[in-house]
Design a protein around this motif. Structure first.
Motif, PDB file in Angstrom:
ATOM      1  N   SER A 107       0.821  -1.210   0.000  1.00 46.90           N
ATOM      2  CA  SER A 107       0.000   0.000   0.000  1.00 46.90           C
ATOM      3  C   SER A 107       0.857   1.263   0.000  1.00 46.90           C
ATOM      4  CB  SER A 107      -0.928   0.014   1.216  1.00 46.90           C
ATOM      5  OG  SER A 107      -0.179   0.120   2.412  1.00 46.90           O
TER       6      SER A 107
ATOM      7  N   ASN B 251       2.077   2.824   2.439  1.00 43.38           N
ATOM      8  CA  ASN B 251       1.627   3.772   3.456  1.00 43.38           C
ATOM      9  C   ASN B 251       2.826   4.458   4.107  1.00 43.38           C
ATOM     10  OD1 ASN B 251       2.645   2.166   5.622  1.00 43.38           O
ATOM     11  ND2 ASN B 251       0.849   0.882   5.491  1.00 43.38           N
TER      12      ASN B 251
ATOM     13  N   GLU C 170       0.122  -1.640  -6.473  1.00 39.02           N
ATOM     14  CA  GLU C 170      -0.038  -0.804  -5.276  1.00 39.02           C
ATOM     15  C   GLU C 170      -1.491  -0.875  -4.827  1.00 39.02           C
ATOM     16  OE1 GLU C 170       0.403   3.798  -3.701  1.00 39.02           O
ATOM     17  OE2 GLU C 170       1.245   3.250  -5.650  1.00 39.02           O
ATOM     18  N   LEU C 171      -1.708  -1.523  -3.705  1.00 43.91           N
ATOM     19  CA  LEU C 171      -3.045  -1.629  -3.154  1.00 43.91           C
ATOM     20  C   LEU C 171      -2.977  -2.061  -1.698  1.00 43.91           C
ATOM     21  CD1 LEU C 171      -3.978  -4.928  -3.030  1.00 43.91           C
ATOM     22  CD2 LEU C 171      -3.906  -4.563  -5.462  1.00 43.91           C
ATOM     23  N   ASN C 172      -4.060  -1.813  -1.004  1.00 40.35           N
ATOM     24  CA  ASN C 172      -4.175  -2.221   0.389  1.00 40.35           C
ATOM     25  C   ASN C 172      -5.062  -3.458   0.405  1.00 40.35           C
ATOM     26  OD1 ASN C 172      -4.831  -2.539   3.117  1.00 40.35           O
ATOM     27  ND2 ASN C 172      -4.688  -0.341   3.484  1.00 40.35           N
TER      28      ASN C 172
ATOM     29  N   ASP D 115      -8.705  -3.488   1.722  1.00 43.94           N
ATOM     30  CA  ASP D 115      -9.814  -2.802   1.044  1.00 43.94           C
ATOM     31  C   ASP D 115     -10.718  -3.781   0.330  1.00 43.94           C
ATOM     32  OD1 ASP D 115      -8.994  -0.360   1.916  1.00 43.94           O
ATOM     33  OD2 ASP D 115      -7.893   0.147   0.086  1.00 43.94           O
TER      34      ASP D 115
END
Length: 69
Positions: free
Chosen positions: A37, A39, A64-66, A69
């Motif tokens: 992510s 972050n 790119e991801l969480n 979610d």
């Protein structure tokens, strides 16, 4: 299909452990799909620098991801 033909999913691939694990796997000839992510828990610049190194490997792809979610 041999199991080594399938990519391995590494979450947090821009972090310390995920980065080193991804490199070790790719140095062994395996493919890696990295997810992070990016972050700001700690220095995002450091994470992006690590991703630049990983992206230099032919067997690496990044999303790119969480995952929550």
């Amino acid at each position: 299909m041999n199991y080594t033909d399938k990519p391995i999913l590494i979450t947090g691939s821009a972090g310390f452990i995920g980065f080193h694990l991804s490199r070790k796997l790719m140095d062994s000839g395996l493919k890696v799909v990295g997810v992070d992510s990016l972050n700001d828990y700690y220095d995002v610049t450091l994470k992006k620098d690590r991703l630049d190194i990983l992206k230099s490997y032919e067997g690496y792809s990044f999303e790119e991801l969480n995952i929550s979610d």
